[in-house]
Motif scaffolding. Structure first.
Motif, PDB file in Angstrom:
ATOM      1  N   GLU A  35       0.818  -1.213   0.000  1.00 59.45           N
ATOM      2  CA  GLU A  35       0.000   0.000   0.000  1.00 59.45           C
ATOM      3  C   GLU A  35       0.852   1.263   0.000  1.00 59.45           C
ATOM      4  N   HIS A  36       2.158   1.114   0.248  1.00 56.11           N
ATOM      5  CA  HIS A  36       3.053   2.270   0.276  1.00 56.11           C
ATOM      6  C   HIS A  36       3.963   2.337  -0.947  1.00 56.11           C
ATOM      7  N   GLY A  37       3.844   1.394  -1.877  1.00 54.75           N
ATOM      8  CA  GLY A  37       4.676   1.413  -3.066  1.00 54.75           C
ATOM      9  C   GLY A  37       5.207   0.035  -3.411  1.00 54.75           C
ATOM     10  N   THR A  38       6.167   0.011  -4.332  1.00 59.13           N
ATOM     11  CA  THR A  38       6.783  -1.236  -4.796  1.00 59.13           C
ATOM     12  C   THR A  38       8.187  -1.347  -4.218  1.00 59.13           C
ATOM     13  N   PHE A  39       8.455  -2.473  -3.558  1.00 58.51           N
ATOM     14  CA  PHE A  39       9.730  -2.626  -2.867  1.00 58.51           C
ATOM     15  C   PHE A  39      10.307  -4.000  -3.168  1.00 58.51           C
ATOM     16  N   LEU A  40      11.645  -4.079  -3.084  1.00 61.30           N
ATOM     17  CA  LEU A  40      12.365  -5.336  -3.240  1.00 61.30           C
ATOM     18  C   LEU A  40      12.657  -5.906  -1.860  1.00 61.30           C
ATOM     19  N   HIS A 109      12.962   3.466   3.039  1.00 60.42           N
ATOM     20  CA  HIS A 109      12.800   2.471   1.983  1.00 60.42           C
ATOM     21  C   HIS A 109      12.566   3.188   0.660  1.00 60.42           C
ATOM     22  N   LEU A 110      13.474   2.954  -0.275  1.00 60.13           N
ATOM     23  CA  LEU A 110      13.335   3.543  -1.614  1.00 60.13           C
ATOM     24  C   LEU A 110      12.434   2.673  -2.470  1.00 60.13           C
ATOM     25  N   ASP A 111      11.486   3.303  -3.137  1.00 57.59           N
ATOM     26  CA  ASP A 111      10.619   2.596  -4.077  1.00 57.59           C
ATOM     27  C   ASP A 111      11.432   2.251  -5.321  1.00 57.59           C
ATOM     28  N   CYS A 112      11.379   0.983  -5.750  1.00 59.54           N
ATOM     29  CA  CYS A 112      12.209   0.558  -6.877  1.00 59.54           C
ATOM     30  C   CYS A 112      11.605   0.920  -8.227  1.00 59.54           C
ATOM     31  N   ASP A 113      10.360   1.380  -8.279  1.00 61.53           N
ATOM     32  CA  ASP A 113       9.717   1.737  -9.545  1.00 61.53           C
ATOM     33  C   ASP A 113       9.441   3.229  -9.671  1.00 61.53           C
ATOM     34  N   GLU A 114       9.476   3.959  -8.577  1.00 65.94           N
ATOM     35  CA  GLU A 114       9.174   5.384  -8.599  1.00 65.94           C
ATOM     36  C   GLU A 114      10.233   6.150  -7.817  1.00 65.94           C
ATOM     37  N   ASN A 115      10.236   7.442  -8.029  1.00 62.44           N
ATOM     38  CA  ASN A 115      11.143   8.315  -7.276  1.00 62.44           C
ATOM     39  C   ASN A 115      10.465   8.699  -5.964  1.00 62.44           C
ATOM     40  N   LYS A 116      10.409   7.714  -5.064  1.00 60.38           N
ATOM     41  CA  LYS A 116       9.696   7.896  -3.808  1.00 60.38           C
ATOM     42  C   LYS A 116      10.454   7.174  -2.700  1.00 60.38           C
ATOM     43  N   VAL A 117      10.364   7.710  -1.471  1.00 62.08           N
ATOM     44  CA  VAL A 117      10.985   7.076  -0.321  1.00 62.08           C
ATOM     45  C   VAL A 117       9.979   7.086   0.833  1.00 62.08           C
ATOM     46  N   LEU A 118       9.888   5.941   1.515  1.00 63.32           N
ATOM     47  CA  LEU A 118       9.037   5.806   2.691  1.00 63.32           C
ATOM     48  C   LEU A 118       9.919   5.828   3.929  1.00 63.32           C
ATOM     49  N   ILE A 119       9.621   6.741   4.850  1.00 58.50           N
ATOM     50  CA  ILE A 119      10.392   6.891   6.078  1.00 58.50           C
ATOM     51  C   ILE A 119       9.461   6.612   7.247  1.00 58.50           C
ATOM     52  N   ILE A 135      11.103  20.253   3.292  1.00 59.70           N
ATOM     53  CA  ILE A 135      12.562  20.384   3.286  1.00 59.70           C
ATOM     54  C   ILE A 135      13.212  19.141   2.672  1.00 59.70           C
ATOM     55  N   LEU A 136      12.745  17.971   3.059  1.00 60.44           N
ATOM     56  CA  LEU A 136      13.343  16.732   2.552  1.00 60.44           C
ATOM     57  C   LEU A 136      13.093  16.564   1.054  1.00 60.44           C
ATOM     58  N   SER A 137      11.938  16.974   0.574  1.00 62.16           N
ATOM     59  CA  SER A 137      11.660  16.874  -0.866  1.00 62.16           C
ATOM     60  C   SER A 137      12.613  17.741  -1.658  1.00 62.16           C
ATOM     61  N   GLY A 138      12.924  18.927  -1.132  1.00 68.02           N
ATOM     62  CA  GLY A 138      13.866  19.788  -1.828  1.00 68.02           C
ATOM     63  C   GLY A 138      15.290  19.258  -1.769  1.00 68.02           C
ATOM     64  N   LEU A 139      15.657  18.585  -0.689  1.00 65.87           N
ATOM     65  CA  LEU A 139      17.016  18.059  -0.561  1.00 65.87           C
ATOM     66  C   LEU A 139      17.254  16.853  -1.457  1.00 65.87           C
ATOM     67  N   PHE A 140      16.328  15.904  -1.475  1.00 68.24           N
ATOM     68  CA  PHE A 140      16.547  14.632  -2.164  1.00 68.24           C
ATOM     69  C   PHE A 140      15.871  14.543  -3.534  1.00 68.24           C
ATOM     70  N   ARG A 141      15.055  15.523  -3.873  1.00 66.35           N
ATOM     71  CA  ARG A 141      14.328  15.489  -5.150  1.00 66.35           C
ATOM     72  C   ARG A 141      13.517  14.193  -5.284  1.00 66.35           C
ATOM     73  N   LEU A 142      12.855  13.831  -4.200  1.00 66.63           N
ATOM     74  CA  LEU A 142      12.042  12.618  -4.170  1.00 66.63           C
ATOM     75  C   LEU A 142      10.708  12.923  -3.507  1.00 66.63           C
ATOM     76  N   ARG A 143       9.732  12.080  -3.805  1.00 66.79           N
ATOM     77  CA  ARG A 143       8.482  12.153  -3.074  1.00 66.79           C
ATOM     78  C   ARG A 143       8.683  11.506  -1.711  1.00 66.79           C
ATOM     79  N   ILE A 144       8.322  12.231  -0.666  1.00 70.01           N
ATOM     80  CA  ILE A 144       8.564  11.785   0.696  1.00 70.01           C
ATOM     81  C   ILE A 144       7.241  11.343   1.321  1.00 70.01           C
ATOM     82  N   GLU A 145       7.274  10.155   1.926  1.00 68.47           N
ATOM     83  CA  GLU A 145       6.129   9.675   2.700  1.00 68.47           C
ATOM     84  C   GLU A 145       6.627   9.313   4.094  1.00 68.47           C
TER      85      GLU A 145
END
Length: 388
Positions: A35-40, A109-119, A135-145
């Motif tokens: 439910e939070h994305g695609t992970f390995l 956890h970095l999503d392996c299919d999207e530019n997203k990270v779950l913290i 702030i984190l979105s601007g630092l890492f250029r990722l979608r933050i959850e």
């Protein structure tokens, strides 16, 4: 094709089973959708799906299919994602501390299919982390959850060993957390000692609910604690009940006595108790601790027996082979001894050749013509020999 169930562990959702028709082994990596994305993740367990499970209407919901077995690109992503996740986690904690947010970052956890990270993080109360996400979105250029988890989820994320000596239920087979109350401990006649009844998370142990339904069903068939029973001019008091072993402890003021429910009923009616001693039941008999069903346990026991039989056969074969080797060596030694004795006889019967011993100067006794040279005469010492 046969359907297999793969146990995939992710610390934000625990151990969850996914289905596949492919031949996947323990230790392989697969891509799964949550439910939070695609992970390995690594495959922790593999077992076949039972007919009862496949016959359920919600089979696909309970055991969703995996997306794919990890490809070369996925494995390359795993090699680099670990360091990135550590850096993201450390920087997230620094930014939260700078904003004076009482948050403890646990995992990224970095999503392996999207530019997203779950913290995931823990906190004592609700936290307004909208500024932190910006702030984190601007630092890492990722979608933050950011996902806040409770102490039970934290224990599942970290893992550990319970008071029973087994891995925590939440890290092995428990998928959801149910409400646990102190009344469940009272129903099981446990001493109300909160530290002893608490798990690694600091909350009441989840296993209190495992047997609560059984105790709720059986408790009405047992007497109440403190109940008085008059039998053979003595007054007995119920001081203890053990539902698992089906024993009731009575006290007459001077001694204790254990009876079962049948004997207690006869005492109430004033009849003689049964003279047969109480046979305590094996409370572990038939108990399945794997969480996979008693059939799977029996299969694993059969495999262990089969492996042991093969090992014994190999040992027997090796012993027989060693006996054959020793027998062959003994035969070879006997053959060598016979050959040695035959060679000695041939040498004794062979005529001597002077030409063969010419260089050494050796002459056998049989070829000396004058036998008198062989006689040894003793020399008598005379008085004048010393002067000479």
């Amino acid at each position: 094709m046969h359907t297999s169930l793969l146990g995939i562990f992710l610390d934000f959702q625990g151990l969850k089973f996914y289905q596949t028709n492919k031949d996947v082994k323990v230790g392989s990596f697969v891509a799964v959708e949550t439910e939070h994305g695609t992970f390995l993740s690594k495959v922790e367990k593999v077992r076949p799906a039972t007919d009862q499970e496949q016959g359920r209407k919600d089979f696909l919901t309970l055991f969703p299919p995996i997306l794919r077995v990890a490809t070369f690109q996925d494995l390359d992503f795993l090699k680099t994602s670990g360091l990135k996740e550590k850096n993201i986690l450390a920087e997230s904690q620094r930014q939260a501390d700078s904003l004076k947010l009482e948050m403890k970052m646990l995992s990224a956890h970095l999503d392996c299919d999207e530019n997203k990270v779950l913290i995931t993080f823990t906190a004592d109360g609700r936290v307004d982390f909208r500024e932190l996400v910006r702030i984190l979105s601007g630092l890492f250029r990722l979608r933050i959850e950011l996902r806040q988890i409770g102490p039970r989820d934290q224990a599942r994320s970290i893992g550990g060993i319970g008071a029973c000596g087994l891995p925590l239920c939440c890290t092995t087979f428990l998928k959801t957390f149910d409400g646990i109350s102190i009344s469940m401990a009272k129903n099981q006649l446990l001493a109300i000692n909160i530290p002893k009844l608490s798990g690694a998370c600091g909350k009441l142990m989840c296993c209190l609910k495992f047997e609560d339904a059984c105790y709720t069903e059986l408790r009405p068939t047992y007497p109440k604690m403190g109940e008085k029973i008059h039998y053979k001019k003595k007054d007995y008091t119920v001081t203890g009940i053990n539902v698992l072993t089906d024993t009731i402890t009575l006290n007459d003021g001077s001694s204790y006595e254990n009876v079962n429910r049948e004997q207690l009923e006869r005492m109430r009616k004033g009849l003689e108790k049964s003279t047969e001693p109480i046979v305590f039941k094996d409370i572990n008999s038939g108990v399945n601790l794997s969480g996979l069903g008693i059939n799977d346990t029996n299969k694993r026991i059969a495999k262990i027996k089969e492996s042991e039989e093969r090992r014994m056969e190999n040992l027997s074969r090796q012993n027989n082979g060693g006996k054959r080797d020793r027998r062959d060596n003994r035969n070879n030694n006997q053959r060598n001894d016979r050959n040695s004795r035959n060679n000695d006889r041939r040498r004794q019967n062979r005529p001597f050749s002077y030409s063969q011993n010419k260089e050494s100067g050796f002459i056998p006794v049989s070829q000396i013509a004058d036998k008198e040279v062989l006689s040894i005469k003793g020399h008598v010492k005379k008085e004048g020999d010393d002067k000479k």
